[in-house]
Design an enzyme around this catalytic site. Structure first.
Site, mmCIF file in Angstrom:
data_model
loop_
_atom_site.group_PDB
_atom_site.id
_atom_site.type_symbol
_atom_site.label_atom_id
_atom_site.label_comp_id
_atom_site.label_asym_id
_atom_site.label_seq_id
_atom_site.Cartn_x
_atom_site.Cartn_y
_atom_site.Cartn_z
ATOM 1 N N HIS A 1 17.101 -0.665 -8.402
ATOM 2 C CA HIS A 1 17.245 -1.849 -9.250
ATOM 3 C C HIS A 1 16.755 -1.539 -10.655
ATOM 4 O O HIS A 1 15.554 -1.457 -10.915
ATOM 5 C CB HIS A 1 16.457 -3.035 -8.686
ATOM 6 C CG HIS A 1 16.823 -4.335 -9.328
ATOM 7 N ND1 HIS A 1 17.625 -5.275 -8.705
ATOM 8 C CD2 HIS A 1 16.513 -4.858 -10.551
ATOM 9 C CE1 HIS A 1 17.787 -6.310 -9.505
ATOM 10 N NE2 HIS A 1 17.114 -6.082 -10.633
ATOM 11 N N CYS A 2 17.701 -1.357 -11.567
ATOM 12 C CA CYS A 2 17.376 -1.148 -12.971
ATOM 13 C C CYS A 2 18.529 -1.683 -13.806
ATOM 14 O O CYS A 2 19.599 -2.017 -13.282
ATOM 15 C CB CYS A 2 17.099 0.322 -13.272
ATOM 16 S SG CYS A 2 18.370 1.462 -12.665
ATOM 17 N N HIS A 3 18.297 -1.800 -15.110
ATOM 18 C CA HIS A 3 19.287 -2.377 -16.012
ATOM 19 C C HIS A 3 19.456 -1.471 -17.226
ATOM 20 O O HIS A 3 18.580 -0.643 -17.527
ATOM 21 C CB HIS A 3 18.838 -3.755 -16.509
ATOM 22 C CG HIS A 3 18.440 -4.705 -15.428
ATOM 23 N ND1 HIS A 3 19.354 -5.374 -14.638
ATOM 24 C CD2 HIS A 3 17.209 -5.104 -15.002
ATOM 25 C CE1 HIS A 3 18.706 -6.155 -13.790
ATOM 26 N NE2 HIS A 3 17.409 -6.004 -13.980
ATOM 27 N N ARG B 1 25.857 -9.790 -8.064
ATOM 28 C CA ARG B 1 24.581 -10.504 -8.086
ATOM 29 C C ARG B 1 24.823 -11.989 -8.338
ATOM 30 O O ARG B 1 25.635 -12.365 -9.193
ATOM 31 C CB ARG B 1 23.683 -9.952 -9.183
ATOM 32 C CG ARG B 1 22.232 -10.413 -9.097
ATOM 33 C CD ARG B 1 21.443 -9.951 -10.305
ATOM 34 N NE ARG B 1 20.006 -9.893 -10.016
ATOM 35 C CZ ARG B 1 19.070 -9.843 -10.950
ATOM 36 N NH1 ARG B 1 19.402 -9.839 -12.227
ATOM 37 N NH2 ARG B 1 17.789 -9.795 -10.618
ATOM 38 N N ARG C 1 23.299 -21.991 -12.418
ATOM 39 C CA ARG C 1 23.474 -21.521 -11.057
ATOM 40 C C ARG C 1 24.807 -21.979 -10.495
ATOM 41 O O ARG C 1 25.192 -23.143 -10.638
ATOM 42 C CB ARG C 1 22.332 -22.059 -10.178
ATOM 43 C CG ARG C 1 22.462 -21.573 -8.740
ATOM 44 C CD ARG C 1 21.632 -22.376 -7.770
ATOM 45 N NE ARG C 1 22.159 -22.193 -6.427
ATOM 46 C CZ ARG C 1 21.714 -22.801 -5.354
ATOM 47 N NH1 ARG C 1 20.726 -23.654 -5.464
ATOM 48 N NH2 ARG C 1 22.239 -22.577 -4.182
ATOM 49 N N HIS D 1 13.529 -8.511 -5.659
ATOM 50 C CA HIS D 1 12.146 -8.688 -6.106
ATOM 51 C C HIS D 1 11.275 -9.468 -5.119
ATOM 52 O O HIS D 1 10.469 -10.313 -5.521
ATOM 53 C CB HIS D 1 12.121 -9.387 -7.464
ATOM 54 C CG HIS D 1 12.975 -8.748 -8.517
ATOM 55 N ND1 HIS D 1 13.188 -7.385 -8.581
ATOM 56 C CD2 HIS D 1 13.676 -9.292 -9.557
ATOM 57 C CE1 HIS D 1 13.986 -7.116 -9.619
ATOM 58 N NE2 HIS D 1 14.298 -8.253 -10.216
ATOM 59 N N ASP E 1 13.033 -2.021 -11.747
ATOM 60 C CA ASP E 1 13.355 -3.175 -12.597
ATOM 61 C C ASP E 1 13.243 -2.831 -14.080
ATOM 62 O O ASP E 1 13.134 -3.722 -14.926
ATOM 63 C CB ASP E 1 12.488 -4.394 -12.257
ATOM 64 C CG ASP E 1 13.075 -5.700 -12.799
ATOM 65 O OD1 ASP E 1 14.305 -5.775 -12.962
ATOM 66 O OD2 ASP E 1 12.298 -6.626 -13.080
ATOM 67 N N ASN F 1 12.398 -10.033 -19.986
ATOM 68 C CA ASN F 1 11.879 -11.381 -19.734
ATOM 69 C C ASN F 1 10.491 -11.358 -19.106
ATOM 70 O O ASN F 1 10.114 -12.271 -18.383
ATOM 71 C CB ASN F 1 12.843 -12.191 -18.853
ATOM 72 C CG ASN F 1 14.151 -12.482 -19.568
ATOM 73 O OD1 ASN F 1 14.139 -12.906 -20.723
ATOM 74 N ND2 ASN F 1 15.262 -12.245 -18.898
#
Length: 304
Positions: A42-44, A135, A145, A192, A259, A264
């Site tokens: 999980h990374c961006h 996602r 949402r 997470h 992450d 944020n």
């Protein structure tokens, strides 16, 4: 022009200042030696902005964190594979993700943002490029949402490609979403550790819901984001009982992610070396770490 790139060329004056500090520019080299083939699940990435300007439909403004910086980080930490999760920081413009997948030549898999109105041919193009999941955010600060019905419609688009659904919930939202998650007819991963309040303890109601979902055999959980859950700060030892408990409960259905670049997050930026060394406490044995970092992500994300 595809729907994901429809606004990509538009420079935006929405939230022009980046939100939150940049990632630690010089993380220490971890003491823990990772197994060969270790995957950051999980990374961006963000940018480079001269090639991929931020679109107007983004939900926040990130700092630049391109694939080249991610690769440098992974080489320092000991990862040879990664799953890049497309972020609302780039709205629905998936060009940075697709470019990274092409550059990685098998090093990366991707997670996209698919909506009910995403054209099926666009989903098919993503699949060919190396995307393996979509996602769905329940976190209102990231996007409006989608309803459960809309998520179900989007899942019908991804199911023919063998993708998984990635669920991003916050704490007790998981209790409300548990029945719906059980109804999803593709594999599911919860981001997470559901961002639960660790004051509830490793056996609290949200942790219990995660364990029940893990027991279905089709739900996984990412043991990521301790810097977001911790009450005491680095090196986040107070998160270990929760993460280690989940790893013991379902060792074949846990994944680990950095992450990076920790967007944020308005507190101190974590040292990614600390995050890697925490793995030794979450999964104390070599066999458990190989499941967490190599075997599980290889199977779940379809690495070859």
């Amino acid at each position: 022009m595809t729907s994901s790139a429809a606004t990509a060329s538009q420079a935006s004056d929405l939230n022009p200042q980046p939100e939150g500090p940049p990632p630690n520019p010089n993380p220490r080299k971890p003491r823990l030696a990772l197994p060969a083939g270790a995957c950051d699940a999980h990374c961006h990435i963000y940018g480079p902005f001269d090639r991929f300007p931020l679109p107007v439909d983004r939900s926040f403004t990130p700092k630049e964190a391109p694939e080249t910086a991610l690769r440098h980080l992974h080489e320092r930490l000991g990862f040879s594979r990664a799953v890049i999760v497309h972020s609302q920081g780039h709205g629905f413009d998936h060009r940075p993700l697709l470019d990274a997948l092409a550059t990685g030549q098998g090093r990366y898999r991707g997670v996209a943002l698919v909506r009910p109105d995403t054209p099926p041919e666009e989903v098919a193009r993503y699949a060919v490029a190396g995307v393996c999941g979509s996602r769905f955010n329940f976190m209102t600060h990231l996007s409006a949402r989608l309803s459960n019905d809309a998520i179900s419609d989007a899942i019908r688009l991804i199911r023919p490609h063998g993708w998984h659904a990635e669920i991003h919930v916050g704490g007790r939202q998981l209790l409300e979403a548990e029945a719906f998650i059980r109804s999803i007819e593709v594999p599911v991963v919860i981001d997470h550790m559901a961002r639960l309040d660790i004051a509830e303890g490793p056996d609290g109601p949200v942790a219990g819901a995660m364990k029940r979902l893990l027991d279905t055999g089709t739900v996984y959980v990412k043991l990521s984001g301790p810097e977001r859950l911790s009450k005491v700060g680095a090196p986040y030892h107070d998160v270990v009982p929760l993460a280690a408990g989940l790893a013991r409960h379902a060792p074949e259905r846990v994944l680990w992610g950095s992450d990076w670049p920790h967007v944020n997050l308005h507190g101190p930026m974590p040292d990614d070396g600390d995050l890697v060394d925490l793995i030794a406490e979450i999964a104390p044995s070599e066999a458990a770490r190989k499941l967490l970092l190599v075997d599980n992500p290889t199977r779940f994300f379809g690495f070859v």
